[in-house]
Scaffold this motif. Structure first.
Motif, short mmCIF file in Angstrom:
data_model
loop_
_atom_site.label_atom_id
_atom_site.label_comp_id
_atom_site.label_asym_id
_atom_site.label_seq_id
_atom_site.Cartn_x
_atom_site.Cartn_y
_atom_site.Cartn_z
N ARG A 144 -143.88 24.53 -92.55
CA ARG A 144 -144.61 24.23 -91.18
C ARG A 144 -144.16 23.98 -89.98
NH1 ARG A 144 -147.00 27.71 -93.33
NH2 ARG A 144 -149.00 29.10 -93.76
N HIS A 145 -142.89 24.46 -90.04
CA HIS A 145 -142.39 23.20 -88.64
C HIS A 145 -142.34 24.87 -88.28
CE1 HIS A 145 -141.27 20.45 -91.82
NE2 HIS A 145 -140.05 21.40 -92.55
N ILE A 146 -141.97 23.84 -86.35
CA ILE A 146 -141.91 24.92 -85.89
C ILE A 146 -140.55 23.88 -84.77
CG2 ILE A 146 -143.14 25.21 -83.66
CD1 ILE A 146 -146.18 24.84 -84.80
N HIS A 147 -140.21 25.52 -83.92
CA HIS A 147 -138.96 25.20 -83.19
C HIS A 147 -139.13 25.80 -82.33
CE1 HIS A 147 -138.19 21.77 -86.24
NE2 HIS A 147 -137.65 22.48 -87.76
N GLY A 148 -138.66 25.37 -80.47
CA GLY A 148 -138.27 26.28 -79.77
C GLY A 148 -136.75 26.47 -80.60
N ALA A 149 -135.97 26.32 -80.62
CA ALA A 149 -135.04 26.74 -81.43
C ALA A 149 -134.29 28.01 -82.51
CB ALA A 149 -134.25 25.25 -81.68
N ASN A 150 -135.63 28.27 -82.69
CA ASN A 150 -135.65 28.94 -84.01
C ASN A 150 -136.71 29.84 -83.57
OD1 ASN A 150 -135.45 31.22 -85.87
ND2 ASN A 150 -134.24 29.18 -87.24
N LEU A 151 -137.10 30.87 -82.75
CA LEU A 151 -138.84 30.94 -82.81
C LEU A 151 -138.51 32.51 -82.27
CD1 LEU A 151 -141.79 30.69 -82.42
CD2 LEU A 151 -141.54 29.95 -80.02
N GLY A 152 -139.18 32.97 -82.56
CA GLY A 152 -139.46 34.58 -82.88
C GLY A 152 -140.76 35.44 -82.02
N ILE A 153 -141.17 36.23 -81.11
CA ILE A 153 -142.40 36.67 -81.02
C ILE A 153 -142.95 37.61 -80.48
CG2 ILE A 153 -142.64 35.87 -78.33
CD1 ILE A 153 -145.23 35.81 -78.91
N THR A 154 -143.03 38.80 -80.29
CA THR A 154 -143.73 40.12 -80.23
C THR A 154 -144.01 40.04 -78.70
OG1 THR A 154 -145.60 40.91 -80.71
CG2 THR A 154 -144.02 41.88 -82.22
N ALA A 155 -143.51 40.76 -78.18
CA ALA A 155 -143.88 41.51 -76.67
C ALA A 155 -145.45 41.62 -76.26
CB ALA A 155 -143.41 41.96 -75.78
N ASP A 156 -146.32 41.77 -77.26
CA ASP A 156 -147.89 42.37 -77.53
C ASP A 156 -148.37 41.15 -78.00
OD1 ASP A 156 -147.81 44.72 -76.39
OD2 ASP A 156 -148.00 45.14 -78.23
N ALA A 157 -147.86 39.97 -78.68
CA ALA A 157 -148.46 38.75 -79.15
C ALA A 157 -148.59 37.98 -78.09
CB ALA A 157 -147.22 38.06 -80.42
N TYR A 158 -147.12 37.99 -77.26
CA TYR A 158 -146.68 36.90 -76.37
C TYR A 158 -147.95 36.96 -75.15
CZ TYR A 158 -143.92 34.06 -72.69
OH TYR A 158 -144.30 33.04 -71.95
N HIS A 159 -147.79 37.62 -74.89
CA HIS A 159 -149.09 37.98 -73.78
C HIS A 159 -150.86 37.64 -74.29
CE1 HIS A 159 -147.01 40.73 -70.68
NE2 HIS A 159 -146.40 41.63 -71.66
N LEU A 160 -151.30 38.38 -75.67
CA LEU A 160 -152.11 37.87 -76.11
C LEU A 160 -152.53 36.04 -76.14
CD1 LEU A 160 -152.80 40.36 -78.94
CD2 LEU A 160 -154.08 40.34 -76.71
N SER A 161 -151.31 35.36 -76.26
CA SER A 161 -151.08 33.71 -76.64
C SER A 161 -151.41 33.83 -75.01
CB SER A 161 -150.27 33.94 -77.69
OG SER A 161 -148.86 33.59 -76.08
N GLY A 162 -151.09 34.08 -74.51
CA GLY A 162 -150.66 33.94 -72.82
C GLY A 162 -149.77 32.72 -72.25
N GLY A 163 -148.75 32.93 -73.53
CA GLY A 163 -147.14 32.28 -72.56
C GLY A 163 -147.00 30.73 -73.54
#
Length: 225
Positions: A144-163
């Motif tokens: 359950r680690h979160i790193h900006g150095a290793n992250l990926g996301i779909t364009a649709d999910a990015y929009h839905l999250s607010g970025g």
């Protein structure tokens, strides 16, 4: 099209290694003919970062004056979306990705991918800090680690999250938490490999480098007590 976003503030020491690794990952055979672009966000750089980045054929650069990693990632993401990217991958300028990093992210077929990191060289901190870190860090699937150095996301999910929010630190954590709140699928994987530095002169005040420094401080306090 796939885009990789790399925020960079005065990263001339590390950026070439990062971009070389991304060049290799962009040519992974499993990606077939889908193009990959790399967007380096030059966040108020006053060194040679821009010159080095522009020497790579696959790299585009955009400017930021925010000196804020959340704002820099958001600027890079918007540039990627404007270019038509369906998948946004994020790493850091002091990190190197595995040759199959992008294809591993895509192969998980999730709305977002949270990967782990491994440290390139523990010399800046020593064996005690390494042992302390490895005692709690889960470099395995289901972490359950979160790193900006290793992250990926779909364009649709990015929009839905607010970025990404313009946060000096924790912008990656805030984004992933909003994805969870919206019930989007997240792959917590160790397969998409990223190696990062253990430098003490880190950029984000509450990021990975700060975590290592906190461990070092805790060990010093423990030894003195």
């Amino acid at each position: 099209m796939i885009a990789v976003v790399v925020p960079a503030h005065n990263e001339e020491e590390h950026i070439a290694q990062c971009l070389r690794s991304l060049t290799v990952a962009a040519l992974c055979p499993t990606l077939a003919t889908e193009p990959v672009i790399v967007i380096v966000v030059l966040d108020d750089c006053s060194d040679g970062t821009a010159r080095i980045a522009r020497g790579f054929a696959r790299v585009r650069t955009v400017q930021s004056r925010a000196r804020n990693v959340g704002a820099a990632r958001a600027i890079g993401a918007q540039a990627a979306l404007a270019a038509g990217a369906r998948w946004l991958a994020f790493t850091d300028a002091d990190s190197e990705v595995a040759p199959d990093w992008i294809s591993q992210q895509l192969g998980l077929q999730a709305d977002a991918v949270c990967g782990t990191v491994q440290v390139r060289d523990w010399g800046a901190h020593g064996d005690e800090v390494r042992a302390s870190f490895q005692s709690f860090y889960q470099d395995c699937d289901g972490h359950r680690h979160i790193h900006g150095a290793n992250l990926g996301i779909t364009a649709d999910a990015y929009h839905l999250s607010g970025g990404f929010l313009p946060l000096a630190t924790g912008e990656d954590v805030a984004l992933v938490h909003r994805l969870l709140e919206r019930g989007l699928s997240i792959a917590w994987t160790a397969a998409a490999r990223v190696t990062t530095s253990s430098r003490k002169h880190f950029r984000a005040p509450g990021g990975f480098g700060a975590t290592l420094m906190q461990l070092s401080g805790a060990l010093v306090t423990s030894s003195a007590s």
